[in-house]
Each structure stands twice: as structure tokens, then as C-alpha cells.
Write a protein that holds these residues in place. Structure first.
Motif, PDB file in Angstrom:
ATOM      1  N   ALA A 163       0.839  -1.204   0.000  1.00 28.98           N
ATOM      2  CA  ALA A 163       0.000   0.000   0.000  1.00 28.98           C
ATOM      3  C   ALA A 163       0.868   1.245   0.000  1.00 28.98           C
ATOM      4  O   ALA A 163       0.641   2.195  -0.752  1.00 28.98           O
ATOM      5  CB  ALA A 163      -0.935  -0.002   1.201  1.00 28.98           C
ATOM      6  N   GLY A 164       1.912   1.246   0.845  1.00 29.64           N
ATOM      7  CA  GLY A 164       2.798   2.396   0.901  1.00 29.64           C
ATOM      8  C   GLY A 164       3.587   2.572  -0.373  1.00 29.64           C
ATOM      9  O   GLY A 164       3.697   3.672  -0.910  1.00 29.64           O
ATOM     10  N   ALA A 165       4.133   1.465  -0.894  1.00 32.92           N
ATOM     11  CA  ALA A 165       4.974   1.555  -2.086  1.00 32.92           C
ATOM     12  C   ALA A 165       4.184   1.989  -3.304  1.00 32.92           C
ATOM     13  O   ALA A 165       4.663   2.792  -4.117  1.00 32.92           O
ATOM     14  CB  ALA A 165       5.636   0.202  -2.347  1.00 32.92           C
ATOM     15  N   ALA A 166       2.955   1.487  -3.463  1.00 30.28           N
ATOM     16  CA  ALA A 166       2.160   1.775  -4.654  1.00 30.28           C
ATOM     17  C   ALA A 166       1.672   3.210  -4.688  1.00 30.28           C
ATOM     18  O   ALA A 166       1.399   3.750  -5.755  1.00 30.28           O
ATOM     19  CB  ALA A 166       0.969   0.819  -4.728  1.00 30.28           C
ATOM     20  N   HIS A 167       1.564   3.839  -3.530  1.00 30.93           N
ATOM     21  CA  HIS A 167       0.999   5.195  -3.482  1.00 30.93           C
ATOM     22  C   HIS A 167       2.016   6.215  -2.986  1.00 30.93           C
ATOM     23  O   HIS A 167       1.657   7.268  -2.480  1.00 30.93           O
ATOM     24  CB  HIS A 167      -0.246   5.197  -2.588  1.00 30.93           C
ATOM     25  N   ALA A 168       3.315   5.899  -3.161  1.00 32.61           N
ATOM     26  CA  ALA A 168       4.349   6.803  -2.676  1.00 32.61           C
ATOM     27  C   ALA A 168       4.421   8.093  -3.477  1.00 32.61           C
ATOM     28  O   ALA A 168       4.902   9.108  -2.966  1.00 32.61           O
ATOM     29  CB  ALA A 168       5.708   6.096  -2.700  1.00 32.61           C
ATOM     30  N   ASP A 169       3.970   8.070  -4.741  1.00 30.53           N
ATOM     31  CA  ASP A 169       4.099   9.240  -5.601  1.00 30.53           C
ATOM     32  C   ASP A 169       3.469  10.457  -4.934  1.00 30.53           C
ATOM     33  O   ASP A 169       2.295  10.453  -4.577  1.00 30.53           O
ATOM     34  CB  ASP A 169       3.425   8.979  -6.955  1.00 30.53           C
ATOM     35  N   GLY A 170       4.239  11.493  -4.772  1.00 28.00           N
ATOM     36  CA  GLY A 170       3.761  12.688  -4.078  1.00 28.00           C
ATOM     37  C   GLY A 170       4.208  12.682  -2.630  1.00 28.00           C
ATOM     38  O   GLY A 170       4.866  13.614  -2.167  1.00 28.00           O
ATOM     39  N   TYR A 171       3.880  11.622  -1.914  1.00 23.10           N
ATOM     40  CA  TYR A 171       4.316  11.523  -0.520  1.00 23.10           C
ATOM     41  C   TYR A 171       5.833  11.393  -0.439  1.00 23.10           C
ATOM     42  O   TYR A 171       6.454  11.885   0.506  1.00 23.10           O
ATOM     43  CB  TYR A 171       3.638  10.335   0.170  1.00 23.10           C
ATOM     44  N   ASP A 172       6.438  10.736  -1.444  1.00 23.39           N
ATOM     45  CA  ASP A 172       7.891  10.597  -1.426  1.00 23.39           C
ATOM     46  C   ASP A 172       8.598  11.890  -1.827  1.00 23.39           C
ATOM     47  O   ASP A 172       9.832  11.974  -1.764  1.00 23.39           O
ATOM     48  CB  ASP A 172       8.354   9.431  -2.309  1.00 23.39           C
ATOM     49  N   SER A 173       7.831  12.906  -2.221  1.00 24.18           N
ATOM     50  CA  SER A 173       8.415  14.210  -2.540  1.00 24.18           C
ATOM     51  C   SER A 173       8.440  15.142  -1.331  1.00 24.18           C
ATOM     52  O   SER A 173       9.007  16.236  -1.400  1.00 24.18           O
ATOM     53  CB  SER A 173       7.626  14.888  -3.669  1.00 24.18           C
ATOM     54  N   ILE A 174       7.804  14.714  -0.246  1.00 22.10           N
ATOM     55  CA  ILE A 174       7.692  15.563   0.943  1.00 22.10           C
ATOM     56  C   ILE A 174       8.966  15.467   1.787  1.00 22.10           C
ATOM     57  O   ILE A 174       9.484  14.375   2.035  1.00 22.10           O
ATOM     58  CB  ILE A 174       6.466  15.161   1.787  1.00 22.10           C
ATOM     59  N   ALA A 175       9.450  16.629   2.256  1.00 24.99           N
ATOM     60  CA  ALA A 175      10.627  16.661   3.128  1.00 24.99           C
ATOM     61  C   ALA A 175      10.239  16.713   4.602  1.00 24.99           C
ATOM     62  O   ALA A 175      10.925  16.134   5.452  1.00 24.99           O
ATOM     63  CB  ALA A 175      11.496  17.876   2.793  1.00 24.99           C
ATOM     64  N   SER A 176       9.134  17.401   4.917  1.00 29.06           N
ATOM     65  CA  SER A 176       8.736  17.511   6.329  1.00 29.06           C
ATOM     66  C   SER A 176       7.264  17.858   6.447  1.00 29.06           C
ATOM     67  O   SER A 176       6.678  18.474   5.553  1.00 29.06           O
ATOM     68  CB  SER A 176       9.577  18.577   7.046  1.00 29.06           C
ATOM     69  N   VAL A 177       6.689  17.439   7.561  1.00 28.46           N
ATOM     70  CA  VAL A 177       5.320  17.799   7.936  1.00 28.46           C
ATOM     71  C   VAL A 177       5.389  18.291   9.377  1.00 28.46           C
ATOM     72  O   VAL A 177       5.860  17.566  10.263  1.00 28.46           O
ATOM     73  CB  VAL A 177       4.366  16.592   7.831  1.00 28.46           C
ATOM     74  N   ALA A 178       4.953  19.509   9.613  1.00 29.34           N
ATOM     75  CA  ALA A 178       5.074  20.091  10.946  1.00 29.34           C
ATOM     76  C   ALA A 178       3.915  21.043  11.210  1.00 29.34           C
ATOM     77  O   ALA A 178       3.141  21.379  10.296  1.00 29.34           O
ATOM     78  CB  ALA A 178       6.406  20.846  11.073  1.00 29.34           C
ATOM     79  N   ALA A 179       3.803  21.456  12.465  1.00 28.96           N
ATOM     80  CA  ALA A 179       2.782  22.442  12.814  1.00 28.96           C
ATOM     81  C   ALA A 179       3.109  23.770  12.143  1.00 28.96           C
ATOM     82  O   ALA A 179       4.277  24.140  11.995  1.00 28.96           O
ATOM     83  CB  ALA A 179       2.717  22.607  14.321  1.00 28.96           C
TER      84      ALA A 179
END
Length: 535
Positions: free
Chosen positions: A115-131
């Protein structure tokens, strides 16, 4: 759509909505996720953006006050959440939910599996998620520009659902740690013995109160959907498959009506360019040239009272912004097909011609192909007959191979066991976001074998990969559209598949149902769906 103002929709009642099967998971990113999974999740989970019939995204004010790209370098998006938005356990939506989903789907942790590998596109471009800097804000910084960022975090799962690989896989098969939609999950799928998944009005919902008390997503075999609607056992049923299998337009019966739209997907003639005769790009291009797409569209769409327009793009549907018809890049005609086949060494016998049905040969090898179809589909059978006649005109022999639907994709198409196949592809609501993998150039392994991933044709070029990569990274919408169409032109020329037409969507509803129907690209607004108020 059977549109109505909320004031014209009665309060209360249970809507019975037919689905092919009760979902086996509530994880929209799982390999076994189904259209029923998507429907249920849209009623239960945050969507962040709504989409209209043309696929145009707008902020869903129930969940977001705003969502803006505040910097281009590095690309930074700030989501300002609606402070009223809470999960069913009382926790507010927040940064932990976004960060958890990023981790699960970025592909960085292989424990999250397919599930993670198949839908990594976009999420694998993220460097950080923060408040963010202000309360109720989430700041997402990208390591690499990602134009369709609005496609991310949809649906959004609670942090508990992504806290571990186990929670994300098995934990979402029949329940949710928490939900946050106008409806809330009422028991596990099928728990009442009725083969249904029921969602009930969410008492914690902060937006417009859902008109219905509950929605029962009820398993009905596609072949029984029309009769279930006619006998009023269900109130909403997709009849597209019934039309496909019978070849007839489903009729409205007493107390029902049939609504029509172009579905967010298309029928394509897929070519196996990895092995066999179609590995030769000239032969593949010639076969594509020989197909009369207008005749195929006429045969399927005219009887359904839908516009018979061939689709001219692999990446954008006709009702999406930026669509252009790039089919001219193929220059399709029987004469062009014949010249390509001649040049590739496929010749007719000295005393024969294509019009007589003679099959071309190269040495002693005949130019004979197999077309994979779904057994029992009247649509596939009709198209196979037309394709056989069209290809015969240029000296290409075609044999139809009907296979059971259960085996069609897994045992044949995905396994590369086909020459040609009639395949239905979903369209991306956020173009290129989900489609890049379908056309990515296969990777050559150390032993010379190919890893094709989701590219079933087994073909591709560095130029197509580059253009699609640039389109995904182009945060200027006009640049993204231009690059998407440039890539599409190259895809037409490579002929991995031949778009035929947008799939028809026919939905039957009870005559007193409101704000439901053939949604096309639009996301249902479940809180507005219900039954007509008595006058």
C-alpha cells in the motif's frame, strides 16, 4: 444528478445503495480497495478538497479554512484546518494525522508494504510535515516540487490508523480507529448478516446535518442490480455493468429513473509491447492506425444516448480542464497501417490483398494476434467483432480469447499473457499524479529481464518519463497542462495503448432520491443526499 436544495430533502430514512461487493478493507490505499471502499470512505473520512463534475478542486470548508502554496522554493503548502473538525473520538484533526499518513505512504518504511509503495508518488516528494505558525495549521515542505499536491491526504486517516504497519493493513480491514465525516461507521462490514456496510449519521459532525439517518451499502451482483432497483430493494444502483454485459440500455421502471454521464475512466485497447509481435513498434503503430475508433464509439455509446466521441488523450478526460485531442499524432488510417507493415517486412501474398482477408506473413510467420476480452460482456464481444474486421482490412489476423472476469486482469493482463486487451482504466482526478506509473519506461534487471511495474504494455521512453516528471513538478498550472499534453503526444506515437472512449456511467435511482446519480468526477456531498420532502 437529481439535484435539489437541502430544504427540499426530507430529514431521516435509510438509503440502500447497491455495490458490487461489500468492501474487504476501508484502506483506500490497499491493493484490495474497491469502488465500494472509496464510496464508504468519502462518507466517513475527511476529503480536504471537493471536486466538481469537471474534476476542478475546491477547498472543502468543513475541513479546511484554506490551503495555499506559500512558497515555490522549496515548495511549501500550509493547510489551515477548520477548528471545529474533530474525529469521532473527540480529537481535533491535526499535524499528527498528516505526519502519520506521510510516513505510511512515502515508501520510506517498507514495513507498510504494498500500500505504501504503490501510493508513494507525491508523498515521497515531501521533506517535512510540521505544525504551522498559527493554531490549526499544518505546514508541508516538499523536497521536490509536486504539482498535484491537492491529491495528497485524500482521504485523511487518523494518526492511530497509520501508527504501525499492522494498524494500517489489518487494522483497517473492517473498522476505523476514528472517523470524521457526516456519517460514522456502524459495525463491521457484513456484521448484520445482510452483506451490507452501514454508516449512520455522525452525532459529532459539525457541518450541515446529514439528511439521512443511515446509508446501507448493500452487495448486489452487477447482473442483479437492475432488478434490485426495479423491485425497490435498493434505492441507488450503478447499471453501467448491466448495460455492458447485456448490450442494452437499462430501462427505467415504475418509480425509477436512469441518469447518464461520462465516467471518470476510459476504455482502451492495450498492446503488449514487451513480448510477441507487438514488441516491434512499427507493428504496434500499424495496428493502432488500422483501428477505426469512431466506429467503436458509435457501437457502444449511441445506444446509450451518450455522445459518441472518441477520446483523444491518455492522461486527461474530455471534461477535464486542459484536455486536448492529441490523436492526430497517430495519423490513423488503413493506408498508413499498410505502409508501416510493408516497411516492417510483413507482406501480403503475391496474389492476395488485404480486402480478401489474407493474413500478412514475414517469411513463414503469419501476422496473427489474440484479443483478450471478458467472457459474458456483450460490449467486449461487439467491439471484438468490429476490431477483427478492421484489422483484417490491413492483413492482420485477430482471434478473440474470452476469459472469466475473475482471471482477466490477474492471470492474463498483469501477467503479460495477451497481445491485445480491452482494458478499462480509471482517470486521475489530479492528472499525472496516478498515471505516471502506467507509462513509465520498464527497468532492465541485471539478468536482462524487465520490471514493468504498472506499465502493462512493457514499453516506454526516456522522453516520456522526462515530460511526465516535469509535468508533476510544474507548479504553474499552465506549464503542467502543456507538459502533460506534450507527454501525451509522445505516448500516442509510442502506441502502448489506444484510448477508445470515456466509459459510460449509468446510474439508476428511485424517483424520490435526491442529490445522487451519475457523479462523473464529482465527489458526492453525502450530507445532502436523501429522499424528496413531502409537499
Amino acid at each position: 444528478m437529481a439535484h435539489a436544495d437541502r430544504s427540499a430533502v426530507a430529514q431521516g430514512g435509510t438509503l440502500h445503495w447497491a455495490v458490487d461487493a461489500v468492501p474487504t478493507t476501508l484502506n483506500a490505499f490497499a491493493a484490495d480497495a474497491s469502488p465500494a471502499t472509496t464510496l464508504a470512505d468519502e462518507a466517513l473520512l475527511p476529503t480536504l478538497f471537493t471536486l466538481d463534475a469537471a474534476g476542478k478542486a475546491s477547498v472543502d470548508q468543513d475541513y479546511l479554512q484554506s490551503a495555499d502554496q506559500v512558497s515555490a522554493s522549496p515548495q511549501t503548502v500550509v493547510y489551515t484546518l477548520n477548528p471545529k473538525a474533530v474525529w469521532s473520538d473527540g480529537k481535533p484533526l491535526g499535524v499528527a494525522d498528516f505526519a502519520g499518513q506521510w510516513h505510511a505512504l512515502s515508501g520510506a518504511d517498507p514495513a507498510f508494504g504494498a500500500a505504501g509503495a504503490a501510493h508513494a508518488d507525491g508523498y515521497d516528494s515531501i521533506a517535512s510535515v510540521a505544525a504551522g505558525a498559527k493554531p490549526n495549521q499544518v505546514k508541508v515542505v516538499f523536497a521536490h516540487p509536486y504539482a498535484p499536491w491537492r491529491s495528497l491526504f485524500a482521504p485523511l486517516y487518523p494518526a492511530a490508523a497509520t501508527a504501525s504497519p499492522q494498524a494500517f493493513t489489518d487494522g483497517l480491514k473492517s473498522t476505523l480507529a476514528a472517523d470524521a465525516g457526516p456519517f460514522t461507521l456502524k459495525g463491521a462490514p457484513g456484521v448484520d448478516g445482510q452483506n451490507t456496510l452501514t454508516v449512520a449519521r455522525n452525532p459529532r459532525w459539525w457541518g450541515d446535518r446529514a439528511k439521512l439517518d443511515a446509508i446501507a451499502f448493500t452487495a448486489v451482483a452487477p447482473g442483479d442490480a437492475a432488478s434490485a432497483l426495479a423491485s425497490h430493494r435498493v434505492d441507488v444502483a450503478d447499471l453501467s455493468r448491466a448495460a455492458d454485459d447485456s448490450g442494452n440500455t437499462p430501462d427505467a421502471t415504475s418509480g425509477t429513473e436512469v441518469l447518464r454521464a461520462s465516467a471518470p475512466g476510459y476504455l482502451a485497447l492495450a498492446f503488449n509491447g514487451g513480448t510477441g509481435l507487438l514488441a516491434d513498434p512499427q507493428v504496434r503503430r500499424a495496428v493502432a492506425d488500422a483501428v477505426d475508433r469512431q466506429a467503436l464509439a458509435d457501437a457502444v455509446l449511441k445506444p446509450l444516448n451518450l455522445p459518441a466521441v472518441p477520446l483523444g488523450n491518455h492522461l486527461l478526460m474530455e471534461d477535464q480542464q486542459g484536455y486536448q485531442d492529441d490523436a492526430a499524432a497517430l495519423g490513423a488510417s488503413a493506408a498508413t497501417a499498410a505502409k508501416l507493415l510493408d516497411a516492417a517486412g510483413w507482406r501480403l501474398g503475391a496474389h492476395s490483398d488485404a480486402a480478401s482477408g489474407a493474413t500478412r506473413i514475414n517469411g513463414t510467420k503469419p501476422l496473427a494476434l489474440t484479443l483478450l476480452t471478458r467472457a459474458g460482456s456483450a460490449r467486449d464481444a461487439a467491439l471484438a467483432k468490429l476490431l477483427t474486421a478492421q484489422l483484417a482490412k490491413v492483413g492482420v489476423g485477430l482471434t478473440t480469447k474470452p476469459v472469466p472476469e475473475a482471471d482477466f486482469f490477474t492471470k492474463h493482463v498483469a501477467a503479460g499473457d495477451f497481445d491485445l486487451a480491452l482494458v478499462t482504466w480509471p482517470a486521475s482526478r489530479f492528472p499525472v499524479a496516478d498515471e505516471r506509473a502506467l507509462f513509465a519506461k520498464p527497468q532492465v534487471n541485471s539478468d536482462g529481464s524487465l520490471t514493468v511495474g504498472q506499465n502493462l504494455s512493457g514499453t516506454g521512453t526516456d522522453e516520456i518519463d522526462s515530460l511526465l516528471g516535469q509535468a508533476v513538478a510544474a507548479t504553474n498550472p499552465s506549464d503542467a497542462t502543456r507538459l502533460t499534453n506534450e507527454a501525451d503526444v509522445r505516448i500516442w506515437q509510442a502506441a502502448p495503448s489506444l484510448p477508445l472512449f470515456q466509459s459510460p456511467q449509468l446510474v439508476g435511482i428511485r424517483s424520490n432520491v435526491r442529490n445522487a446519480g451519475a457523479f462523473g468526477f464529482a465527489v458526492p456531498r453525502f450530507q445532502d443526499i436523501g429522499f424528496a420532502a413531502q409537499k
